[in-house]
Motif scaffolding. Structure first.
Motif, PDB file in Angstrom:
ATOM      1  N   TYR A   1      26.399  64.845 -35.671  1.00 12.70           N
ATOM      2  CA  TYR A   1      25.651  64.531 -34.453  1.00 12.70           C
ATOM      3  C   TYR A   1      25.368  65.788 -33.623  1.00 12.70           C
ATOM      4  CZ  TYR A   1      24.549  63.139 -29.741  1.00 12.70           C
ATOM      5  OH  TYR A   1      23.935  63.054 -28.510  1.00 12.70           O
ATOM      6  N   LEU A   2      26.388  66.614 -33.417  1.00 10.61           N
ATOM      7  CA  LEU A   2      26.245  67.776 -32.530  1.00 10.61           C
ATOM      8  C   LEU A   2      25.254  68.807 -33.062  1.00 10.61           C
ATOM      9  CD1 LEU A   2      29.946  68.375 -31.409  1.00 10.61           C
ATOM     10  CD2 LEU A   2      28.066  67.568 -29.982  1.00 10.61           C
ATOM     11  N   THR A   3      25.069  68.840 -34.384  1.00 13.83           N
ATOM     12  CA  THR A   3      24.177  69.832 -34.976  1.00 13.83           C
ATOM     13  C   THR A   3      22.814  69.260 -35.351  1.00 13.83           C
ATOM     14  OG1 THR A   3      25.151  69.391 -37.162  1.00 13.83           O
ATOM     15  CG2 THR A   3      26.109  71.190 -35.884  1.00 13.83           C
ATOM     16  N   ASP A   4      22.554  68.029 -34.958  1.00 10.58           N
ATOM     17  CA  ASP A   4      21.294  67.379 -35.293  1.00 10.58           C
ATOM     18  C   ASP A   4      20.103  68.166 -34.733  1.00 10.58           C
ATOM     19  OD1 ASP A   4      18.996  65.431 -35.177  1.00 10.58           O
ATOM     20  OD2 ASP A   4      20.517  64.080 -35.980  1.00 10.58           O
ATOM     21  N   LYS A   5      19.045  68.269 -35.529  1.00  6.96           N
ATOM     22  CA  LYS A   5      17.856  69.021 -35.127  1.00  6.96           C
ATOM     23  C   LYS A   5      17.222  68.505 -33.842  1.00  6.96           C
ATOM     24  CE  LYS A   5      17.279  71.956 -38.618  1.00  6.96           C
ATOM     25  NZ  LYS A   5      17.323  73.425 -38.403  1.00  6.96           N
ATOM     26  N   LYS A   6      17.465  67.223 -33.528  1.00  4.25           N
ATOM     27  CA  LYS A   6      16.839  66.640 -32.338  1.00  4.25           C
ATOM     28  C   LYS A   6      17.314  67.314 -31.054  1.00  4.25           C
ATOM     29  CE  LYS A   6      20.169  62.842 -31.665  1.00  4.25           C
ATOM     30  NZ  LYS A   6      20.369  61.387 -31.717  1.00  4.25           N
ATOM     31  N   HIS A   7      18.442  68.029 -31.110  1.00  3.99           N
ATOM     32  CA  HIS A   7      18.968  68.695 -29.915  1.00  3.99           C
ATOM     33  C   HIS A   7      18.329  70.065 -29.660  1.00  3.99           C
ATOM     34  CE1 HIS A   7      21.876  65.521 -29.831  1.00  3.99           C
ATOM     35  NE2 HIS A   7      22.510  65.933 -30.893  1.00  3.99           N
ATOM     36  N   GLY A   8      17.461  70.516 -30.552  1.00  2.00           N
ATOM     37  CA  GLY A   8      16.847  71.831 -30.375  1.00  2.00           C
ATOM     38  C   GLY A   8      17.898  72.923 -30.411  1.00  2.00           C
ATOM     39  N   ASP A   9      17.864  73.812 -29.395  1.00  4.32           N
ATOM     40  CA  ASP A   9      18.848  74.901 -29.353  1.00  4.32           C
ATOM     41  C   ASP A   9      20.082  74.545 -28.518  1.00  4.32           C
ATOM     42  OD1 ASP A   9      17.718  74.939 -26.839  1.00  4.32           O
ATOM     43  OD2 ASP A   9      17.129  77.049 -26.883  1.00  4.32           O
ATOM     44  N   ASN A  10      20.164  73.286 -28.067  1.00  2.00           N
ATOM     45  CA  ASN A  10      21.348  72.845 -27.311  1.00  2.00           C
ATOM     46  C   ASN A  10      22.411  72.337 -28.283  1.00  2.00           C
ATOM     47  OD1 ASN A  10      22.960  72.133 -25.029  1.00  2.00           O
ATOM     48  ND2 ASN A  10      22.279  70.022 -25.250  1.00  2.00           N
ATOM     49  N   VAL A  11      22.927  73.272 -29.083  1.00  2.00           N
ATOM     50  CA  VAL A  11      23.959  72.963 -30.071  1.00  2.00           C
ATOM     51  C   VAL A  11      25.103  73.960 -29.905  1.00  2.00           C
ATOM     52  CG1 VAL A  11      22.361  71.952 -31.749  1.00  2.00           C
ATOM     53  CG2 VAL A  11      22.856  74.406 -31.840  1.00  2.00           C
ATOM     54  N   PRO A  12      26.324  73.596 -30.308  1.00  2.00           N
ATOM     55  CA  PRO A  12      27.440  74.543 -30.199  1.00  2.00           C
ATOM     56  C   PRO A  12      27.194  75.774 -31.072  1.00  2.00           C
ATOM     57  CG  PRO A  12      28.207  72.332 -30.770  1.00  2.00           C
ATOM     58  CD  PRO A  12      26.736  72.323 -30.919  1.00  2.00           C
ATOM     59  N   LYS A  13      27.652  76.944 -30.604  1.00  2.00           N
ATOM     60  CA  LYS A  13      27.495  78.155 -31.424  1.00  2.00           C
ATOM     61  C   LYS A  13      28.457  78.133 -32.608  1.00  2.00           C
ATOM     62  CE  LYS A  13      30.670  81.081 -28.696  1.00  2.00           C
ATOM     63  NZ  LYS A  13      30.801  82.315 -27.905  1.00  2.00           N
ATOM     64  N   LYS A  14      29.588  77.407 -32.438  1.00  2.00           N
ATOM     65  CA  LYS A  14      30.577  77.360 -33.503  1.00  2.00           C
ATOM     66  C   LYS A  14      31.345  76.036 -33.450  1.00  2.00           C
ATOM     67  CE  LYS A  14      33.130  81.050 -34.254  1.00  2.00           C
ATOM     68  NZ  LYS A  14      34.207  82.059 -34.083  1.00  2.00           N
ATOM     69  N   ILE A  15      31.615  75.472 -34.625  1.00  4.82           N
ATOM     70  CA  ILE A  15      32.499  74.311 -34.743  1.00  4.82           C
ATOM     71  C   ILE A  15      33.682  74.715 -35.619  1.00  4.82           C
ATOM     72  CG2 ILE A  15      32.767  71.963 -35.638  1.00  4.82           C
ATOM     73  CD1 ILE A  15      29.864  71.417 -34.922  1.00  4.82           C
ATOM     74  N   ILE A  16      34.879  74.567 -35.068  1.00  7.84           N
ATOM     75  CA  ILE A  16      36.110  74.929 -35.765  1.00  7.84           C
ATOM     76  C   ILE A  16      36.835  73.639 -36.139  1.00  7.84           C
ATOM     77  CG2 ILE A  16      38.315  76.165 -35.599  1.00  7.84           C
ATOM     78  CD1 ILE A  16      36.954  77.756 -33.249  1.00  7.84           C
ATOM     79  N   ILE A  17      37.189  73.509 -37.400  1.00  5.38           N
ATOM     80  CA  ILE A  17      37.863  72.303 -37.884  1.00  5.38           C
ATOM     81  C   ILE A  17      39.203  72.706 -38.496  1.00  5.38           C
ATOM     82  CG2 ILE A  17      37.761  70.396 -39.550  1.00  5.38           C
ATOM     83  CD1 ILE A  17      34.679  70.553 -39.272  1.00  5.38           C
ATOM     84  N   SER A  18      40.258  72.022 -38.069  1.00  2.00           N
ATOM     85  CA  SER A  18      41.574  72.261 -38.654  1.00  2.00           C
ATOM     86  C   SER A  18      42.114  70.967 -39.237  1.00  2.00           C
ATOM     87  CB  SER A  18      42.553  72.809 -37.606  1.00  2.00           C
ATOM     88  OG  SER A  18      42.946  71.792 -36.696  1.00  2.00           O
ATOM     89  N   ASN A  19      43.008  71.107 -40.201  1.00  4.98           N
ATOM     90  CA  ASN A  19      43.622  69.934 -40.810  1.00  4.98           C
ATOM     91  C   ASN A  19      44.929  70.331 -41.474  1.00  4.98           C
ATOM     92  OD1 ASN A  19      42.960  67.009 -41.251  1.00  4.98           O
ATOM     93  ND2 ASN A  19      43.418  67.561 -43.365  1.00  4.98           N
ATOM     94  N   ARG A  20      45.865  69.385 -41.530  1.00  8.76           N
ATOM     95  CA  ARG A  20      47.145  69.720 -42.144  1.00  8.76           C
ATOM     96  C   ARG A  20      47.172  69.432 -43.643  1.00  8.76           C
ATOM     97  NH1 ARG A  20      51.314  65.428 -39.342  1.00  8.76           N
ATOM     98  NH2 ARG A  20      50.498  63.496 -40.233  1.00  8.76           N
TER      99      ARG A  20
END
Length: 316
Positions: free
Chosen positions: A158-177
């Protein structure tokens, strides 16, 4: 896990881990009345986390072949159920195929076609729109998602969807155990066409997440997308973890001990945090699937359903 008896009236299932503890068991009848589904019932099916493939196949086949079983909402098991039983479905929506998960099981109106949907990109988006300020990502913050399950995949989508134009996070960090689930998330999210940079961190201990937390810029979003604090005790952070200033903390859980949320609340004033729980996410998650299962127009009822949920939450 024991399969339910054949349904004698229109029945929707809640496939989870500790379903009897969920508020939906008391809220569903109120919503059903508003939607004109007076004869419909909701039943829980509890499955152990990461259970055997045969268990998921048995549940899906039961719903497929039982006439009055209309469908189900899936939590916790979205990815495992997809991997084990995707061949049992006659239709999978594009999100289900892209994210390798199923959160909604439903049937065609004639009952001949079993359908699987991944509703989380829609429902997480509706929830995010409720509390993330307009043009928030222009401020340069990152997203830190702890947990590499279906919710994290959906939020990232959702956050990286093209519909948001340039209003997207510069980075998404994902962690998991779990390294295996992390590798799977990396492979799936590599399909996204986006300028957002992704980082993946193996974090077997809460202290590992603390270290990542310290690197975040102000105006970030920190999400507990694990079952910790609901189905299992604890938090993905320790009490020593320091949130970035002027940021958003989102606890996807709405019930349980909610340790992560209380950790964020403890720093709310000092770090100027907005702390959100999972209640709105819960509402949108359920109403979207109910609409799919019973073929009703949720959009025309959503204000009434939200009010019923608010009154329920206030009086429980």
């Amino acid at each position: 896990m024991q399969l339910p008896d054949s349904a004698t009236q229109p029945t929707m299932y809640f496939i989870g881990v500790t379903t009897t503890k969920s508020s939906i068991m008391k809220l569903f009848p109120l919503w059903a009345k508003e939607l004109g589904l007076d004869n419909a019932v909701l039943k829980g099916i509890d499955i152990d986390i990461h259970d055997e493939d045969q268990v998921y196949q048995d549940v899906v086949n039961f719903i497929k072949n039982d006439p009055e079983s209309k469908g189900a909402l899936v939590t916790t098991h979205k990815i495992d159920l997809y991997n084990a039983a995707k061949e049992n479905f006659d239709y999978l929506d594009p999100y289900a195929k892209m994210l390798d998960e199923i959160s909604s099981i439903s049937k065609s109106e004639n009952g001949n076609e079993l359908r699987g949907h991944a509703k989380d990109p829609i429902t997480s988006g509706l929830a995010l729109e409720e509390f993330v300020p307009e043009n928030y990502w222009q401020k340069g913050g990152e997203v830190f998602l702890m947990g590499a399950g279906g919710s994290t995949l959906a939020i990232s989508s959702y956050l990286t969807d093209k519909k948001h134009g340039d209003n997207v996070p510069k980075k998404i960090i994902i962690s998991n155990r779990s390294e295996q689930r992390l590798v799977s998330a990396k492979n799936l999210l590599s399909k996204l066409d986006t300028t957002t940079e992704f980082e993946f961190h193996y974090a077997p201990n809460p202290e590992d997440n603390d270290k990542i937390l310290e690197t975040l810029s102000p105006h970030s979003l920190v999400v507990n997308a694990t079952g910790l604090g609901k189905d299992r005790p604890g938090s993905p952070l320790t009490d020593k973890g320091v949130f970035p200033n002027d940021s958003l903390a989102w606890e996807l859980n709405y019930r349980g001990e909610l340790d992560f949320m209380h950790q964020a609340i403890a720093q709310k004033e000092d770090r100027n945090l907005h702390v959100e729980d999972g209640w709105i996410y819960f509402i949108h998650g359920w109403t979207q699937v109910i609409g799919e299962v019973f073929n009703v127009d949720i959009k025309s009822h959503i204000n009434q359903l939200e009010q019923i949920a608010a009154d329920f939450q206030k009086n429980k």
